[in-house]
Design an enzyme around this catalytic site. Structure first.
Site, PDB file in Angstrom:
ATOM      1  N   HIS A 232       0.740  -1.174  -0.089  1.00  0.00           N
ATOM      2  CA  HIS A 232       0.030  -0.051  -0.167  1.00  0.00           C
ATOM      3  C   HIS A 232       0.780   1.162  -0.193  1.00  0.00           C
ATOM      4  O   HIS A 232       0.484   2.238  -0.499  1.00  0.00           O
ATOM      5  CB  HIS A 232      -1.102  -0.089   1.213  1.00  0.00           C
ATOM      6  CG  HIS A 232      -0.272   0.167   2.457  1.00  0.00           C
ATOM      7  ND1 HIS A 232       0.267  -0.747   3.226  1.00  0.00           N
ATOM      8  CD2 HIS A 232      -0.141   1.326   3.285  1.00  0.00           C
ATOM      9  CE1 HIS A 232       0.739  -0.389   4.356  1.00  0.00           C
ATOM     10  NE2 HIS A 232       0.629   0.904   4.521  1.00  0.00           N
ATOM     11  N   ASP A 233       2.028   1.271   0.561  1.00  0.00           N
ATOM     12  CA  ASP A 233       3.049   2.348   0.448  1.00  0.00           C
ATOM     13  C   ASP A 233       4.015   2.337  -0.236  1.00  0.00           C
ATOM     14  O   ASP A 233       5.051   3.148   0.033  1.00  0.00           O
ATOM     15  CB  ASP A 233       3.308   2.439   2.082  1.00  0.00           C
ATOM     16  CG  ASP A 233       2.284   3.393   2.947  1.00  0.00           C
ATOM     17  OD1 ASP A 233       1.445   4.040   2.352  1.00  0.00           O
ATOM     18  OD2 ASP A 233       2.366   3.349   4.166  1.00  0.00           O
ATOM     19  N   LYS A 236       5.934   5.563  -1.449  1.00  0.00           N
ATOM     20  CA  LYS A 236       6.761   6.373  -0.586  1.00  0.00           C
ATOM     21  C   LYS A 236       8.068   6.175  -1.083  1.00  0.00           C
ATOM     22  O   LYS A 236       9.105   7.104  -0.446  1.00  0.00           O
ATOM     23  CB  LYS A 236       6.750   5.724   0.935  1.00  0.00           C
ATOM     24  CG  LYS A 236       5.461   6.427   1.394  1.00  0.00           C
ATOM     25  CD  LYS A 236       5.403   6.159   2.972  1.00  0.00           C
ATOM     26  CE  LYS A 236       3.920   6.538   3.569  1.00  0.00           C
ATOM     27  NZ  LYS A 236       4.174   6.348   5.035  1.00  0.00           N
ATOM     28  N   HIS A 261       2.350   9.902  -2.496  1.00  0.00           N
ATOM     29  CA  HIS A 261       2.737   8.551  -2.520  1.00  0.00           C
ATOM     30  C   HIS A 261       1.551   7.660  -2.995  1.00  0.00           C
ATOM     31  O   HIS A 261       1.773   6.588  -3.474  1.00  0.00           O
ATOM     32  CB  HIS A 261       3.271   8.166  -1.354  1.00  0.00           C
ATOM     33  CG  HIS A 261       1.985   7.753  -0.368  1.00  0.00           C
ATOM     34  ND1 HIS A 261       1.274   8.829   0.658  1.00  0.00           N
ATOM     35  CD2 HIS A 261       1.773   6.679   0.174  1.00  0.00           C
ATOM     36  CE1 HIS A 261       0.692   8.307   1.346  1.00  0.00           C
ATOM     37  NE2 HIS A 261       0.728   6.870   1.072  1.00  0.00           N
ATOM     38  N   HIS A 287      -6.108   3.815   0.118  1.00  0.00           N
ATOM     39  CA  HIS A 287      -6.230   3.669   1.447  1.00  0.00           C
ATOM     40  C   HIS A 287      -6.218   5.005   2.175  1.00  0.00           C
ATOM     41  O   HIS A 287      -6.304   4.747   3.595  1.00  0.00           O
ATOM     42  CB  HIS A 287      -5.179   2.824   1.831  1.00  0.00           C
ATOM     43  CG  HIS A 287      -3.823   3.464   1.601  1.00  0.00           C
ATOM     44  ND1 HIS A 287      -3.276   3.625   0.356  1.00  0.00           N
ATOM     45  CD2 HIS A 287      -2.886   3.902   2.600  1.00  0.00           C
ATOM     46  CE1 HIS A 287      -1.907   4.066   0.688  1.00  0.00           C
ATOM     47  NE2 HIS A 287      -1.916   4.481   1.882  1.00  0.00           N
ATOM     48  N   HIS A 288      -6.184   6.169   1.528  1.00  0.00           N
ATOM     49  CA  HIS A 288      -6.259   7.514   2.280  1.00  0.00           C
ATOM     50  C   HIS A 288      -7.613   8.237   2.123  1.00  0.00           C
ATOM     51  O   HIS A 288      -7.627   9.298   2.269  1.00  0.00           O
ATOM     52  CB  HIS A 288      -4.911   8.401   2.253  1.00  0.00           C
ATOM     53  CG  HIS A 288      -3.992   7.631   2.887  1.00  0.00           C
ATOM     54  ND1 HIS A 288      -3.847   7.936   4.273  1.00  0.00           N
ATOM     55  CD2 HIS A 288      -2.676   7.295   2.233  1.00  0.00           C
ATOM     56  CE1 HIS A 288      -2.758   7.426   4.594  1.00  0.00           C
ATOM     57  NE2 HIS A 288      -1.859   7.176   3.582  1.00  0.00           N
ATOM     58  N   ASP A 316      -4.303   0.494   8.453  1.00  0.00           N
ATOM     59  CA  ASP A 316      -3.228   1.646   8.240  1.00  0.00           C
ATOM     60  C   ASP A 316      -3.166   2.437   9.398  1.00  0.00           C
ATOM     61  O   ASP A 316      -1.976   2.787  10.223  1.00  0.00           O
ATOM     62  CB  ASP A 316      -3.119   2.388   7.101  1.00  0.00           C
ATOM     63  CG  ASP A 316      -1.848   3.037   6.585  1.00  0.00           C
ATOM     64  OD1 ASP A 316      -0.754   2.516   7.235  1.00  0.00           O
ATOM     65  OD2 ASP A 316      -1.926   3.985   5.918  1.00  0.00           O
TER      66      ASP A 316
END
Length: 368
Positions: A232-233, A236, A261, A287-288, A316
């Site tokens: 998911h990240d 970054k 990101h 996811h954000h 998260d």
């Protein structure tokens, strides 16, 4: 020579990751371009790089000659001063943007300008890192190596993408698995820059799988979500260390960079025929998002955000509040559950938070 030479030599970062051979190849094949109008600075930086073992280092005193220099070959890393006569570093970063975007070319700014405005502007234009003068030689060496390691991993992913487009159908599954493995390693590299334990993605995957099961999803779906959520990240990898490790809260401009990101991650993961990576792409971009529509990057609300995105959003955030961050201490598991409940129906899907409350007793970050 360039890092692409690794492919000609029959090597990839995967085959030599963590080995002395890999470091030797990095030192011998990476080409570093140093741009500064001060001869003393050029001498200091090139001397430090040569002492560290880098063989291919070139310098440029007049930034107006950049385009001509690029015609003879592209560097793997640019170390750049900001304030120079005739053409400043900001204009140089702008000129390098096609390579920054298309080739993930890292730009490390080394400047005596300590103002927040200079840092924000350079990072917003595309610089990957920012170091102020006078600098510590050891820190400079570590940052240079980190940027080159990241670029090498990124190039391996690009190589896998190219191979996927050219391969016959019979090898698609095998190559997708290789690409997945490379992306997982890229995600681990990104995570290690943001979390010294590099276990954040592992914990988020475990909690996401528990939540999926509690919501009634099939065990196979829960297992798939566990693996996909670990990516998911991955975006970054494109965020500067200065932001990831900042010991205080980010400014609005810095937060805008940090939020990219999600789209960077979706771009890296996109275009795959593998269900795992298709799911990971959805998670990366969503996811954000928030239940109330105030999230990012698309500001979707309610059920318009895919369920997997809503699940990983809770997992998260829960992991973030119950583990130490550079700017605050961790909450206990009990207080973390309370924090999630406080945002039930606003930031988070109420049904997912309720699932978290149901599995509360099974959560233990030491054993997940």
């Amino acid at each position: 020579m360039k890092l692409d030479t690794l492919e000609l030599l029959g090597h990839s970062s995967e085959s030599v990751l963590g080995s002395n051979d890999r470091l030797e190849l990095l030192l011998t094949t990476a080409h570093i371009l140093v741009i500064d109008d001060e001869p003393m600075n050029l001498t200091l930086i090139t001397g430090m790089l040569h002492f560290a073992g880098y063989r291919s280092v070139t310098t440029l005193r007049d930034a107006r000659e950049l385009e001509g220099r690029l015609q003879s070959g592209h560097p793997d890393l640019v170390i750049l001063d900001l304030h120079m006569p005739h053409r400043d570093g900001f204009d140089v970063i702008t000129a390098l943007q096609p390579w920054i975007v298309a080739e993930h070319l890292p730009v490390l700014v080394v400047s005596g300008d300590i103002s927040a405005d200079a840092r924000r502007r350079a990072l917003a234009l595309g610089a990957r890192d920012f170091l102020t003068k006078p600098f510590d030689l050891t820190e400079m060496t570590l940052r240079v190596r980190n940027q080159l390691e990241t670029r090498l991993l990124y190039q391996d992913v690009r190589k896998q993408n190219r191979a996927l487009r050219e391969t016959v159908h019979g090898r698609t599954v095998e190559l997708e698995e290789t690409r997945i493995e490379m992306l997982e390693r890229l995600a681990m590299a990104a995570e290690y820059r943001d979390d010294n334990t590099s276990r954040h993605t592992e914990r988020v995957g475990a909690v996401s799988a528990h939540l999926a099961a509690a919501l009634g999803l099939h065990p196979d779906e829960a297992r798939l979500i566990r693996r996909a959520s670990a990516l998911h990240d991955v975006g970054k990898i494109g965020i500067p260390d200065a932001l990831l490790r900042k010991p205080s809260r980010l400014t609005d401009d810095e937060m805008a960079v940090m939020r990219t990101h999600t789209t960077i991650g979706a771009s890296i993961l996109g275009g795959s025929h593998a269900l795992l990576l298709q799911l990971a792409e959805v998670i990366a971009i969503s996811h954000h998002e928030r239940w109330d529509g105030m999230g990012y990057p698309r500001k979707t609300a309610g059920a318009d955000t895919p369920l997997v995105g809503r699940i990983v959003a809770v997992a998260d955030a829960f992991d973030a509040v119950t583990n130490d961050r550079p700017y605050r201490r961790a909450l206990s598991l009990r207080d973390g559950i309370g924090e999630m409940a406080a945002h039930r129906g606003t930031q988070f899907d109420a049904s997912v938070v309720d699932a978290l409350l149901r599995i509360n007793s099974t959560l233990d970050h030491h054993t997940i």
